[in-house]
Write a protein that holds these residues in place. Sequence first.
Motif, short mmCIF file in Angstrom:
data_model
loop_
_atom_site.label_atom_id
_atom_site.label_comp_id
_atom_site.label_asym_id
_atom_site.label_seq_id
_atom_site.Cartn_x
_atom_site.Cartn_y
_atom_site.Cartn_z
N VAL A 1 1.11 -1.49 0.15
CA VAL A 1 0.18 -0.22 0.18
C VAL A 1 0.90 1.27 0.42
N GLU A 2 1.89 1.36 0.94
CA GLU A 2 3.06 2.52 1.26
C GLU A 2 3.48 2.37 0.02
N GLN A 3 3.95 1.91 -1.42
CA GLN A 3 4.56 1.77 -1.78
C GLN A 3 3.55 2.42 -3.43
N ILE A 4 2.38 1.57 -3.52
CA ILE A 4 2.21 1.82 -4.03
C ILE A 4 1.45 3.58 -3.88
N ARG A 5 0.98 3.56 -2.85
CA ARG A 5 0.76 5.87 -2.71
C ARG A 5 2.00 6.00 -3.74
N GLY A 6 3.19 5.75 -3.02
CA GLY A 6 4.13 7.55 -3.18
C GLY A 6 4.63 6.72 -4.23
N ILE A 7 3.53 6.47 -5.82
CA ILE A 7 4.16 6.61 -6.99
C ILE A 7 3.35 7.73 -7.61
N GLU A 8 3.25 8.73 -8.58
CA GLU A 8 3.40 9.92 -9.33
C GLU A 8 1.73 9.59 -9.33
N HIS A 9 0.63 10.76 -9.33
CA HIS A 9 -0.14 11.29 -9.85
C HIS A 9 -1.70 10.11 -8.69
N VAL A 10 -1.23 9.16 -8.39
CA VAL A 10 -2.84 8.33 -7.30
C VAL A 10 -2.77 9.44 -6.24
N LYS A 11 -3.50 10.01 -6.88
CA LYS A 11 -4.83 10.29 -5.78
C LYS A 11 -5.26 9.67 -4.11
N ALA A 12 -5.67 7.79 -4.23
CA ALA A 12 -5.78 7.78 -2.76
C ALA A 12 -6.03 6.00 -3.82
N VAL A 13 -5.71 5.98 -2.02
CA VAL A 13 -5.06 4.71 -2.10
C VAL A 13 -5.53 4.37 -0.76
N SER A 14 -6.12 2.19 -0.98
CA SER A 14 -7.13 1.89 -0.06
C SER A 14 -6.75 0.75 0.05
N PRO A 15 -7.07 -0.46 1.56
CA PRO A 15 -6.66 -1.81 1.01
C PRO A 15 -8.12 -2.00 1.31
N ILE A 16 -8.76 -2.35 0.46
CA ILE A 16 -9.67 -3.86 1.22
C ILE A 16 -9.46 -4.96 1.93
N ILE A 17 -10.41 -5.35 2.69
CA ILE A 17 -11.03 -6.72 3.43
C ILE A 17 -12.60 -7.13 3.01
N GLN A 18 -12.59 -7.87 2.58
CA GLN A 18 -13.67 -8.28 2.54
C GLN A 18 -13.80 -9.84 3.28
#
Length: 438
Positions: free
Chosen positions: A90-107
Amino acid sequence: MRISDLLKLAFRNLMRRKARTALTVIGVVIGTISIVVMVSIGFGVNKSFDETIMQSGSMTIIRVQKYGAVYDENGNYVDSKEQVLDDSVVEQIRGIEHVKAVSPIIQKYVQLECGKYQSGVTLYGMDCEAFEAFEFPALQYGNYPTKEHPTTVVLSPQSMQYFYNFSGRNYQEKSVDPLTEEVILKFQEYQTHPRKKPFELSLSDVAMMEETDNWEYSYNIYMDIDYFHEVWQKYANTLTLEDRKRAVSSVSSYEEIKINVDNINNVAKVQDDIEALGYATYSEMQYLEPLKETSRMLQMVLGAIGSIAMIVSAINIANTMVMSIYERTKEIGIMKVLGCLVRDVKRQFLLEAGLIGLLGGIIGIIISYVLSHLINKYGSGIMSSIVGTETTGSLSIIPLWLPFAAAAFGMLIGILSGYFPARRATRIRAIEAMKTEG
């Protein structure tokens, strides 16, 4: 010569040869219908593709799922691979340019109970701070959870509509109002410890979504992910030691990571960046381009068919005007002898050709609206089989500008088709024309 005089002469000449005029007009009608209907189908199919994609989610959403699909260079499914999705990802993806929001999902699939009535729904644990960025629907009542108040459970209208009582011979169905009736949430993934009371969560703090066409928000319920962990731990404490370990382990990683990109044009780049980290991704955008390509090819084919029909009608107009010149050679000579200017003779024939195109265009537009209605009413199944996907909405859409453009185009075709015959008429010498019998 005045324009009014030219119009009177043009109408009189066209009416003198009704059969030929009618046949020529029919050719323009067919050409106009072909272009208007074909273009309208192109617009309709294109809009249908957009609606189909938009109903299944936002175009800026990317998903990284636990079992990610692997595709080849042509976009064909090859295999799936299991991916470990945890907080570090999640943190790696959060640091990518143009990423506005990130959320992990438990289902988790859960059971809801209201008295003797039961229902089953899917519970999603998500970061409540990302709800707005992921464009969750507006609420009928209540508020979305926040970090200050994380205990709100967000319900979809459909999640409260299908509760069943299976105790009788014939099961009974009812809809539940969580504001006036108590709804209990239960997990059923593991066996409760014999000496402990089964876990139950009373849904007293709830919010209700408004109705939406997006299937993702139609049948599920949502909870802040931190609050979910708190609730899940209470549930795990009611289990046997072995099942407790399994339960805790099952939520240490995520079923999915959901990403919102700041702009639709950056979705492909962000997907490439995530895949460079070694994770398979999924987004609606990767399916939109093939659909758009199909739509463009369909529009080109339909436009070509319409253009061919209009070219045939243009040739027909030219042929009619050439025949008219041969039949009216003496008339042309008389006009010149009486002092008509060369440009008046030219205008006369151009006006006749333009009127044929305009009349055919107007009739063709009227018939096109009728055909468009019939296509929308009966053509859905046929079009779905052609494009290879289920189409929604109108299959034929005639924009406001299209009838005017078609009428103007029909008149322009008439004028262009009549240009060379009219030019030929101006070159006829008056003395030679007067010698012509007729």
